[in-house]
Design a protein around this motif. Structure first.
Motif, mmCIF file in Angstrom:
data_model
loop_
_atom_site.group_PDB
_atom_site.id
_atom_site.type_symbol
_atom_site.label_atom_id
_atom_site.label_comp_id
_atom_site.label_asym_id
_atom_site.label_seq_id
_atom_site.Cartn_x
_atom_site.Cartn_y
_atom_site.Cartn_z
ATOM 1 N N ALA A 16 2.065 -33.029 -23.341
ATOM 2 C CA ALA A 16 3.340 -32.318 -23.459
ATOM 3 C C ALA A 16 3.782 -32.262 -24.916
ATOM 4 O O ALA A 16 3.717 -33.256 -25.638
ATOM 5 C CB ALA A 16 4.400 -33.044 -22.633
ATOM 6 N N PRO A 37 18.327 -25.890 -24.166
ATOM 7 C CA PRO A 37 18.188 -26.391 -22.797
ATOM 8 C C PRO A 37 17.711 -27.833 -22.788
ATOM 9 O O PRO A 37 17.198 -28.339 -23.795
ATOM 10 C CB PRO A 37 17.124 -25.476 -22.184
ATOM 11 C CG PRO A 37 16.870 -24.397 -23.162
ATOM 12 C CD PRO A 37 17.353 -24.844 -24.485
ATOM 13 N N ASN A 38 17.851 -28.485 -21.641
ATOM 14 C CA ASN A 38 17.290 -29.815 -21.488
ATOM 15 C C ASN A 38 15.793 -29.748 -21.784
ATOM 16 O O ASN A 38 15.099 -28.857 -21.328
ATOM 17 C CB ASN A 38 17.491 -30.331 -20.061
ATOM 18 C CG ASN A 38 18.939 -30.653 -19.794
ATOM 19 O OD1 ASN A 38 19.670 -31.023 -20.707
ATOM 20 N ND2 ASN A 38 19.354 -30.487 -18.559
ATOM 21 N N GLY A 39 15.311 -30.691 -22.549
ATOM 22 C CA GLY A 39 13.889 -30.716 -22.862
ATOM 23 C C GLY A 39 13.521 -29.876 -24.061
ATOM 24 O O GLY A 39 12.339 -29.735 -24.380
ATOM 25 N N ALA A 40 14.512 -29.314 -24.744
ATOM 26 C CA ALA A 40 14.207 -28.489 -25.916
ATOM 27 C C ALA A 40 13.802 -29.341 -27.113
ATOM 28 O O ALA A 40 13.287 -28.816 -28.095
ATOM 29 C CB ALA A 40 15.417 -27.627 -26.276
ATOM 30 N N GLY A 41 14.016 -30.644 -27.027
ATOM 31 C CA GLY A 41 13.619 -31.524 -28.129
ATOM 32 C C GLY A 41 14.781 -31.986 -28.978
ATOM 33 O O GLY A 41 14.574 -32.545 -30.053
ATOM 34 N N LYS A 42 16.016 -31.808 -28.495
ATOM 35 C CA LYS A 42 17.172 -32.180 -29.299
ATOM 36 C C LYS A 42 17.240 -33.698 -29.515
ATOM 37 O O LYS A 42 17.339 -34.180 -30.647
ATOM 38 C CB LYS A 42 18.475 -31.709 -28.627
ATOM 39 C CG LYS A 42 18.575 -30.217 -28.415
ATOM 40 C CD LYS A 42 19.968 -29.786 -28.024
ATOM 41 C CE LYS A 42 20.471 -30.444 -26.754
ATOM 42 N NZ LYS A 42 19.709 -30.006 -25.527
ATOM 43 N N SER A 43 17.158 -34.429 -28.388
ATOM 44 C CA SER A 43 17.280 -35.888 -28.527
ATOM 45 C C SER A 43 16.097 -36.474 -29.282
ATOM 46 O O SER A 43 16.256 -37.410 -30.072
ATOM 47 C CB SER A 43 17.386 -36.544 -27.147
ATOM 48 O OG SER A 43 18.633 -36.218 -26.584
ATOM 49 N N ILE A 237 10.768 -28.812 -21.173
ATOM 50 C CA ILE A 237 9.348 -29.177 -21.352
ATOM 51 C C ILE A 237 8.937 -30.157 -20.276
ATOM 52 O O ILE A 237 8.739 -31.295 -20.527
ATOM 53 C CB ILE A 237 9.137 -29.786 -22.743
ATOM 54 C CG1 ILE A 237 9.533 -28.782 -23.785
ATOM 55 C CG2 ILE A 237 7.673 -30.191 -22.956
ATOM 56 C CD1 ILE A 237 9.212 -29.209 -25.175
ATOM 57 N N ARG A 238 8.889 -29.709 -19.038
ATOM 58 C CA ARG A 238 8.468 -30.712 -18.080
ATOM 59 C C ARG A 238 7.340 -30.216 -17.201
ATOM 60 O O ARG A 238 7.000 -29.095 -17.178
ATOM 61 C CB ARG A 238 9.565 -31.171 -17.129
ATOM 62 C CG ARG A 238 10.936 -30.757 -17.428
ATOM 63 C CD ARG A 238 11.933 -31.657 -16.724
ATOM 64 N NE ARG A 238 12.790 -32.279 -17.704
ATOM 65 C CZ ARG A 238 13.438 -33.410 -17.474
ATOM 66 N NH1 ARG A 238 13.236 -34.049 -16.354
ATOM 67 N NH2 ARG A 238 14.212 -33.917 -18.379
ATOM 68 N N SER B 502 9.795 -37.289 -22.684
ATOM 69 C CA SER B 502 10.421 -36.080 -23.179
ATOM 70 C C SER B 502 11.775 -35.841 -22.572
ATOM 71 O O SER B 502 12.428 -34.881 -22.894
ATOM 72 C CB SER B 502 9.525 -34.873 -22.888
ATOM 73 O OG SER B 502 9.385 -34.747 -21.494
ATOM 74 N N SER B 503 12.206 -36.739 -21.678
ATOM 75 C CA SER B 503 13.542 -36.525 -21.146
ATOM 76 C C SER B 503 14.555 -36.809 -22.248
ATOM 77 O O SER B 503 14.274 -37.531 -23.198
ATOM 78 C CB SER B 503 13.788 -37.432 -19.943
ATOM 79 O OG SER B 503 14.118 -38.721 -20.382
ATOM 80 N N GLU B 504 15.725 -36.275 -22.042
ATOM 81 C CA GLU B 504 16.703 -36.305 -23.127
ATOM 82 C C GLU B 504 17.090 -37.728 -23.505
ATOM 83 O O GLU B 504 17.393 -38.015 -24.642
ATOM 84 C CB GLU B 504 17.957 -35.525 -22.710
ATOM 85 C CG GLU B 504 17.737 -34.025 -22.683
ATOM 86 C CD GLU B 504 17.703 -33.449 -24.074
ATOM 87 O OE1 GLU B 504 18.740 -33.422 -24.733
ATOM 88 O OE2 GLU B 504 16.622 -33.014 -24.521
ATOM 89 N N LEU B 537 0.957 -39.047 -17.723
ATOM 90 C CA LEU B 537 1.872 -38.101 -18.367
ATOM 91 C C LEU B 537 2.917 -37.641 -17.365
ATOM 92 O O LEU B 537 4.104 -37.674 -17.625
ATOM 93 C CB LEU B 537 1.088 -36.892 -18.890
ATOM 94 C CG LEU B 537 1.984 -35.705 -19.218
ATOM 95 C CD1 LEU B 537 2.785 -35.986 -20.467
ATOM 96 C CD2 LEU B 537 1.185 -34.442 -19.340
ATOM 97 N N SER B 541 6.800 -38.471 -17.719
ATOM 98 C CA SER B 541 7.741 -37.443 -18.134
ATOM 99 C C SER B 541 8.635 -37.060 -16.978
ATOM 100 O O SER B 541 9.567 -36.318 -17.152
ATOM 101 C CB SER B 541 6.978 -36.224 -18.646
ATOM 102 O OG SER B 541 6.093 -35.783 -17.644
#
Lengths: 238, 542
Positions: A16, A37-43, A237-238, B502-504, B537, B541
């Motif tokens: 991923a 969106p959730n999973g966009a890589g912000k955190s 991204i899931r 990849s979770s927030e 994975l 995830s």
């Protein structure tokens, strides 16, 4: 004045892709919204900036230096990433006291930021009993402890009551107006529209749009409309 | 700064401070409980009396010093030579039937020549001697022992030159061979020199079917013949360390000497060596350390695991983005807190308990002050290292309960199992060599000596490792746990080994932990049910 320079961050977790060339700059003087969106890589981006995640490629620079190189990092960059990341038996004030000690700051800073965030009375109670809103305030207090020129806040409005939201909006705006670089990740477009001067829209681990709020409003009528338009078809991204 | 931050972290959680405070309280309470329940009395003939304190040697160690010493003054340098033989004696009611008095000598019956600083028990001495079955020896200072040739009869010679005493042996009276040379510092110009005989109790050890062993002791007496004594002369008969009480046998065969035709026959009974049986060893006052370790291990483990609950470690690493220094500072704070707690506990428990025991007429064996200091400080260091072990293991496993269980079992169980005879003695010995429980050797104030007659196995409270070596074993375990925990934290800060997150709100550390917990169980599920394991994975995830 210190900027945040995020340059070509890449990170994979197995197959991923979490970050795929994330690049943007946060400038001082206004609040920069960080949306997607959730999973966009912000955190992941925020964690990478303060050294909790190491990127596979790319750099994240605060005022010219990497976070992990800073002797007293919280004097350069305050961050609120997870309001629950504290020991529940320790009082809010003691939580701030050990953080202050770790940065070589005097104990009175703890009381100053407690006052600033409205926790002067609750500060001596165990933090485990705090509501989410109080934890957010404590997280902001911790971020402000070192009076840093750069602030990173992940979803600071979560759990705040309406008065708290108004307070937080005013606080962030004031902090930016003092010449700080303030990066706020949020899903609340209406809040950002009133507060932010600039917005970075992320999706699939990279920047989709990086523009002034006024420009986006001019083009799409509202920040929310701009966001929905720009991120249409961009999933997590899931 | 990092140290101060970690110190504040430790002392701002009330439960942890309460746990630390419990350590000295438990140790003092158990020490007082032990002291208040202890009594000791001795028989003087048929009369019950308070036990007399055993004599002490010049280093302050409680010793047994009982012998028949046929002596005279030696002014300045000089020597004595004699042919010693005819070592014989009496053993009262030995196995198998315990019903008769038999002729014989015990292995460490002693007959030979001695120079001694006076005739008081505990006075410095050096001696060369025949023994029951251990051949010719030279012994001094109650603990020193040097083997000579395995003769049953020998010419012995003891010389003084200044503070230096040298023992010689010859099998023909012409060619003398040196056994050993010892310095007796502080031996006055005028000392006593002469012939001596003594005979320690005969011991037998019965292994019990249910584990452990029973030690039985019986009174013995030895006699020996001294001839060709040179220079000869007038002798004084001194019964060093004897009480007025005489056994039935002694009433007809009294200790002392007889002379006929140039042969002096000496009879004596007793032991010369460190005393381990006529009082309590000083470390018995610190037995509470076992129980006091429990709250300490719990607090130390919680300090380690707390970082990995609620994502606390992210706050910590954001403040201190240096895993190595962070680990070192945290270990230093926990180690120091445990050490201070231990020192307070020992500093209160030891004097209070010893005072109470003495007021109950319980004899506490004296040990040289460096030994007492080693037992006291070593116990505190033991607590500190055990705390570091628990902290390191909890940081490595990122969970408190398994770390508490593992450290408790490894540190506390081995000495308890070994001493309470649950295990065979050899298993106990190996446990106390290989597990962190070996550290309790630091509390052993009475070293074992091969020339002592009493059994000195692990069942009798003697540890297989020396005090500092035992403590070193625990130190190695603690170091290994701390190193592994630091390595894991450091590794999780690097990208390659980082599993998907990849979770927030995914956390660096929690991801690592969950994937390692998750995978083995999935493998187990797949082998049992034939279910194809989900990819790590997807699992991570999700």
């Amino acid at each position: 004045m210190a900027t945040i320079e995020v340059n070509g961050l890449r990170k994979r977790y197995g197959a991923a892709v979490a970050l795929d060339g994330m690049t943007f700059t946060v400038r001082p003087g206004h609040v920069t919204g960080f949306v997607g969106p959730n999973g966009a890589g912000k955190s992941t981006t925020l964690r990478t900036i303060i050294g909790l995640d190491r990127p596979d490629a790319g750099t994240a620079i605060i005022g010219g230096r990497r976070y992990a190189e800073l002797a007293h990092p919280m004097r350069h960059c305050g961050a609120l990433l997870d309001p629950h990341a504290l020991h529940p038996a320790r009082s809010g004030r003691n939580h701030l006291l050990w953080l202050a000690a770790s940065q070589g700051l005097p104990a009175r800073r703890a009381d100053e930021v407690l006052g600033l965030t409205g926790l002067a009375d609750a500060g001596r109670r165990a933090a485990g009993g705090y509501s989410l809103g109080m934890r957010q305030r404590l997280g902001v207090a911790a971020a402000l402890l070192g009076d840093p020129p750069v602030l990173l806040l992940d979803e600071p409005f979560n759990g705040l009551d309406p008065a708290g939201i108004v307070w937080m909006r005013g606080l962030l705006r004031d902090l930016a107006a003092e010449g700080r670089s303030v990066l706020v990740s949020s899903h609340l477009m209406s809040e950002l529209q009133d507060m932010a001067g600039h917005v970075v829209v992320a999706g699939h681990g990279r920047v989709i749009a990086d523009a002034g709020v006024d420009d986006l409003i001019g083009e799409y009528a509202s920040l929310e409309a701009a966001y929905l338009e720009l991120t249409a078809g961009v999933g997590g991204i899931r | 700064m990092i140290l101060r931050a970690e110190w504040l972290k430790l002392c701002t959680v009330r439960g942890w401070m309460a746990g630390l405070a419990a350590v000295p309280l438990i140790m003092v309470a158990l020490g007082v409980l032990f002291a208040s329940g202890s009594t000791m009395s001795c028989m003087d003939g048929t009369r019950e009396v308070d036990c007399p304190a055993p004599p002490a040697d010049s280093s302050g160690r409680s010793v047994q010093d009982r012998l028949t010493f046929v002596n005279r003054e030696l002014d300045g340098d000089g020597s004595i030579t004699a042919k010693v033989g005819g070592l014989d004696g009496t053993i009262t009611y030995p196995p198998p039937n315990h019903d008769e008095i038999v002729r014989g000598v015990v292995p460490w019956a002693k007959a030979g020549l001695m120079i001694k600083d006076g005739t008081g028990p505990g006075a410095d001495y050096a001696a060369v001697m025949l023994t029951g079955t251990h051949g010719v020896r030279m012994q001094s200072a109650f603990t020193r022992d040097k083997a000579g040739p395995p003769l049953r009869e020998a010419w012995l010679r003891l010389t003084r030159h200044g503070d230096e005493i040298t023992g010689y042996v010859s099998d023909n009276g012409a060619d003398y061979q040196k056994i050993d040379s010892v310095r007796l510092d502080g031996l006055p110009a005028t000392a006593r020199i002469g012939l001596f005989v003594t005979s320690p109790s005969g011991y037998t050890v019965d292994e019990r079917a249910e584990g452990g062993h029973a030690v039985s002791a019986r009174w013995t007496q030895a006699t020996a013949e001294f001839s060709r004594i040179s220079p000869g002369g007038a002798w004084t008969d001194s019964l060093v360390g004897y009480s007025d009480y005489r056994t039935t046998w002694e009433q007809t065969h009294p200790p002392g000497y007889t002379e006929s035709g140039g042969v002096i026959t000496v009879a004596g009974s007793g032991e010369i060596g460190p005393d381990s049986e006529n009082g309590l060893a000083i470390e018995r006052t610190l037995t509470g350390a076992f129980a006091a370790l429990l709250p300490l291990l719990v607090v130390a483990a919680l300090c380690g695991s707390a970082e990995f609950r609620h994502g606390m470690i992210r706050t910590t690493l954001a403040a201190i983005p240096r895993p190595l220094r962070l680990s070192a500072a945290k270990a230093a704070v926990i180690g120091a807190a445990a050490l201070v707690t231990g020192l307070v506990a020992v500093a209160v428990t030891m004097p209070v308990t010893v005072g109470m025991l003495r007021s109950h007429a319980v004899v506490v064996l004296a040990a040289p002050w460096p030994t007492v200091l080693r037992v006291a400080i070593g116990t505190a260091v033991l607590l500190s290292l055990a705390a570091l072990f628990a902290y390191g293991l909890a940081s490595l496993l990122r969970r408190a309960v398994p770390a508490i269980v593992i450290t408790t079992v490894l540190v506390l169980a081995p000495p308890i199992l070994a001493a309470t005879s649950v295990l065979p003695a050899t298993a106990g010995v190996w446990l106390l060599r290989l597990t962190p429980g070996a550290a309790f050797a630091i509390q052993q104030s009475l070293p074992s000596y091969p020339q002592a007659s009493r059994p000195q196995t692990v069942l009798d409270g003697y540890y297989p490792l020396s005090p500092w070596a035992g403590l070193g074993v625990l130190a190695l375990y603690a170091l290994a746990a701390l190193t592994a925990a630091t390595w894991r934290l450091h590794r999780d800060m690097t990208p390659s080994s980082q599993p998907a997150a990849s979770s927030e709100r995914g956390a660096t550390s929690e991801r690592g932990a969950s994937s390692e917990r998750g995978n083995p169980s999935e493998r187990a599920a797949s082998s049992e049910g034939g279910v194809r394991p989900r990819g790590s994975l997807r699992q991570d995830s999700a």
